[in-house]
Design a protein around this motif. Structure first.
Motif, PDB file in Angstrom:
ATOM      1  N   ASP A  62      17.148 -26.680  -5.772  1.00  0.00           N
ATOM      2  CA  ASP A  62      17.475 -25.717  -4.717  1.00  0.00           C
ATOM      3  C   ASP A  62      18.964 -25.762  -4.379  1.00  0.00           C
ATOM      4  OD1 ASP A  62      14.829 -24.935  -4.629  1.00  0.00           O
ATOM      5  OD2 ASP A  62      14.352 -26.191  -2.885  1.00  0.00           O
ATOM      6  N   GLU A  63      19.512 -26.964  -4.320  1.00  0.00           N
ATOM      7  CA  GLU A  63      20.946 -27.121  -4.050  1.00  0.00           C
ATOM      8  C   GLU A  63      21.774 -26.483  -5.162  1.00  0.00           C
ATOM      9  OE1 GLU A  63      24.062 -28.284  -1.632  1.00  0.00           O
ATOM     10  OE2 GLU A  63      21.937 -28.616  -1.208  1.00  0.00           O
ATOM     11  N   MET A  64      21.342 -26.647  -6.407  1.00  0.00           N
ATOM     12  CA  MET A  64      22.052 -26.042  -7.530  1.00  0.00           C
ATOM     13  C   MET A  64      21.974 -24.521  -7.461  1.00  0.00           C
ATOM     14  SD  MET A  64      24.005 -26.336 -10.111  1.00  0.00           S
ATOM     15  CE  MET A  64      24.050 -28.098 -10.336  1.00  0.00           C
ATOM     16  N   LYS A  65      20.831 -23.985  -7.066  1.00  0.00           N
ATOM     17  CA  LYS A  65      20.706 -22.537  -6.904  1.00  0.00           C
ATOM     18  C   LYS A  65      21.698 -22.027  -5.868  1.00  0.00           C
ATOM     19  CE  LYS A  65      15.904 -21.362  -7.918  1.00  0.00           C
ATOM     20  NZ  LYS A  65      14.628 -21.013  -7.264  1.00  0.00           N
ATOM     21  N   GLU A  66      21.822 -22.748  -4.755  1.00  0.00           N
ATOM     22  CA  GLU A  66      22.765 -22.360  -3.712  1.00  0.00           C
ATOM     23  C   GLU A  66      24.201 -22.443  -4.220  1.00  0.00           C
ATOM     24  OE1 GLU A  66      22.129 -24.483  -0.031  1.00  0.00           O
ATOM     25  OE2 GLU A  66      19.951 -24.192  -0.187  1.00  0.00           O
ATOM     26  N   LEU A  67      24.511 -23.501  -4.949  1.00  0.00           N
ATOM     27  CA  LEU A  67      25.845 -23.672  -5.501  1.00  0.00           C
ATOM     28  C   LEU A  67      26.169 -22.538  -6.465  1.00  0.00           C
ATOM     29  CD1 LEU A  67      27.508 -26.905  -6.605  1.00  0.00           C
ATOM     30  CD2 LEU A  67      27.423 -25.034  -8.218  1.00  0.00           C
ATOM     31  N   MET A  68      25.232 -22.188  -7.319  1.00  0.00           N
ATOM     32  CA  MET A  68      25.456 -21.111  -8.285  1.00  0.00           C
ATOM     33  C   MET A  68      25.635 -19.770  -7.584  1.00  0.00           C
ATOM     34  SD  MET A  68      23.148 -22.333 -11.483  1.00  0.00           S
ATOM     35  CE  MET A  68      24.062 -21.441 -12.720  1.00  0.00           C
ATOM     36  N   ALA A  69      24.863 -19.538  -6.516  1.00  0.00           N
ATOM     37  CA  ALA A  69      25.014 -18.299  -5.745  1.00  0.00           C
ATOM     38  C   ALA A  69      26.385 -18.258  -5.067  1.00  0.00           C
ATOM     39  CB  ALA A  69      23.896 -18.193  -4.709  1.00  0.00           C
ATOM     40  N   GLU A  70      26.840 -19.403  -4.569  1.00  0.00           N
ATOM     41  CA  GLU A  70      28.161 -19.469  -3.944  1.00  0.00           C
ATOM     42  C   GLU A  70      29.266 -19.168  -4.954  1.00  0.00           C
ATOM     43  OE1 GLU A  70      31.088 -22.558  -1.528  1.00  0.00           O
ATOM     44  OE2 GLU A  70      29.123 -23.265  -2.205  1.00  0.00           O
ATOM     45  N   ILE A  71      29.182 -19.761  -6.135  1.00  0.00           N
ATOM     46  CA  ILE A  71      30.186 -19.513  -7.173  1.00  0.00           C
ATOM     47  C   ILE A  71      30.169 -18.037  -7.573  1.00  0.00           C
ATOM     48  CG2 ILE A  71      30.892 -20.029  -9.561  1.00  0.00           C
ATOM     49  CD1 ILE A  71      31.480 -22.302  -7.545  1.00  0.00           C
ATOM     50  N   LYS A  72      28.989 -17.472  -7.711  1.00  0.00           N
ATOM     51  CA  LYS A  72      28.873 -16.055  -8.073  1.00  0.00           C
ATOM     52  C   LYS A  72      29.502 -15.177  -6.992  1.00  0.00           C
ATOM     53  CE  LYS A  72      25.663 -12.413  -9.265  1.00  0.00           C
ATOM     54  NZ  LYS A  72      24.294 -11.962  -9.368  1.00  0.00           N
ATOM     55  N   ARG A  73      29.225 -15.495  -5.741  1.00  0.00           N
ATOM     56  CA  ARG A  73      29.770 -14.724  -4.624  1.00  0.00           C
ATOM     57  C   ARG A  73      31.309 -14.839  -4.598  1.00  0.00           C
ATOM     58  NH1 ARG A  73      28.247 -17.601  -1.085  1.00  0.00           N
ATOM     59  NH2 ARG A  73      30.072 -18.261   0.043  1.00  0.00           N
ATOM     60  N   LEU A  74      31.817 -16.056  -4.751  1.00  0.00           N
ATOM     61  CA  LEU A  74      33.260 -16.262  -4.760  1.00  0.00           C
ATOM     62  C   LEU A  74      33.921 -15.527  -5.928  1.00  0.00           C
ATOM     63  CD1 LEU A  74      33.432 -20.067  -3.864  1.00  0.00           C
ATOM     64  CD2 LEU A  74      34.186 -18.149  -2.420  1.00  0.00           C
ATOM     65  N   ASN A  75      33.248 -15.516  -7.074  1.00  0.00           N
ATOM     66  CA  ASN A  75      33.769 -14.802  -8.232  1.00  0.00           C
ATOM     67  C   ASN A  75      33.827 -13.302  -7.966  1.00  0.00           C
ATOM     68  OD1 ASN A  75      32.686 -13.347 -11.054  1.00  0.00           O
ATOM     69  ND2 ASN A  75      34.444 -14.711 -11.283  1.00  0.00           N
ATOM     70  N   GLU A  76      32.794 -12.751  -7.358  1.00  0.00           N
ATOM     71  CA  GLU A  76      32.778 -11.320  -7.062  1.00  0.00           C
ATOM     72  C   GLU A  76      33.881 -10.954  -6.077  1.00  0.00           C
ATOM     73  OE1 GLU A  76      28.769 -10.571  -5.809  1.00  0.00           O
ATOM     74  OE2 GLU A  76      28.001 -10.654  -7.857  1.00  0.00           O
ATOM     75  N   VAL A  77      34.060 -11.774  -5.042  1.00  0.00           N
ATOM     76  CA  VAL A  77      35.124 -11.531  -4.071  1.00  0.00           C
ATOM     77  C   VAL A  77      36.482 -11.590  -4.767  1.00  0.00           C
ATOM     78  CG1 VAL A  77      36.306 -12.501  -2.051  1.00  0.00           C
ATOM     79  CG2 VAL A  77      33.817 -12.301  -2.058  1.00  0.00           C
ATOM     80  N   HIS A  78      36.665 -12.583  -5.616  1.00  0.00           N
ATOM     81  CA  HIS A  78      37.930 -12.741  -6.341  1.00  0.00           C
ATOM     82  C   HIS A  78      38.192 -11.540  -7.250  1.00  0.00           C
ATOM     83  CE1 HIS A  78      41.237 -14.553  -8.445  1.00  0.00           C
ATOM     84  NE2 HIS A  78      40.583 -14.580  -9.592  1.00  0.00           N
ATOM     85  N   ARG A  79      37.182 -11.106  -7.974  1.00  0.00           N
ATOM     86  CA  ARG A  79      37.356  -9.952  -8.861  1.00  0.00           C
ATOM     87  C   ARG A  79      37.672  -8.686  -8.071  1.00  0.00           C
ATOM     88  NH1 ARG A  79      32.688  -8.638 -11.971  1.00  0.00           N
ATOM     89  NH2 ARG A  79      31.493  -9.990 -10.625  1.00  0.00           N
ATOM     90  N   ASN A  80      36.971  -8.493  -6.938  1.00  0.00           N
ATOM     91  CA  ASN A  80      37.223  -7.307  -6.120  1.00  0.00           C
ATOM     92  C   ASN A  80      38.612  -7.330  -5.509  1.00  0.00           C
ATOM     93  OD1 ASN A  80      34.702  -6.259  -6.685  1.00  0.00           O
ATOM     94  ND2 ASN A  80      33.747  -7.124  -4.852  1.00  0.00           N
ATOM     95  N   THR A  81      39.038  -8.493  -5.050  1.00  0.00           N
ATOM     96  CA  THR A  81      40.377  -8.637  -4.483  1.00  0.00           C
ATOM     97  C   THR A  81      41.436  -8.351  -5.543  1.00  0.00           C
ATOM     98  OG1 THR A  81      39.568 -10.273  -2.909  1.00  0.00           O
ATOM     99  CG2 THR A  81      41.931 -10.221  -3.291  1.00  0.00           C
TER     100      THR A  81
END
Length: 87
Positions: A62-81
């Motif tokens: 579950d912790e890994m799922k959260e970590l992966m979702a966080e990385i995905k979210r940060l990547n999307e924000v970075h790409r959009n920025t």
């Protein structure tokens, strides 16, 4: 090349990967990116091991799922920025 030099150079590679992936080299984020990259590689190359680990440690899964979702979210924000700044 000695082990310490190699370790420092490899750490620089990981920091650059984190920067390109999520836009930061913050130590905590870089550590999360390191876990994300290693887990992803293990899941692709040894899926049975990953399934075994997930079953053995459901809380860690579950912790890994959260970590992966966080990385995905940060990547999307970075790409959009990055895309907004280029427009």
């Amino acid at each position: 090349m000695d082990q310490k030099t190699f370790a420092m150079q490899f750490e620089a590679l990981l920091e650059k990967y984190a920067e390109l992936l999520v836009g930061t080299t913050d130590k905590d984020i870089t550590e999360k990116v390191k876990m994300y990259a290693l887990y992803t590689h293990i899941a692709k190359t040894m899926p049975a091991l990953t399934r075994h680990w997930n079953a053995l440690y459901p809380d860690a899964k579950d912790e890994m799922k959260e970590l992966m979702a966080e990385i995905k979210r940060l990547n999307e924000v970075h790409r959009n920025t990055k895309a907004d700044s280029q427009a």
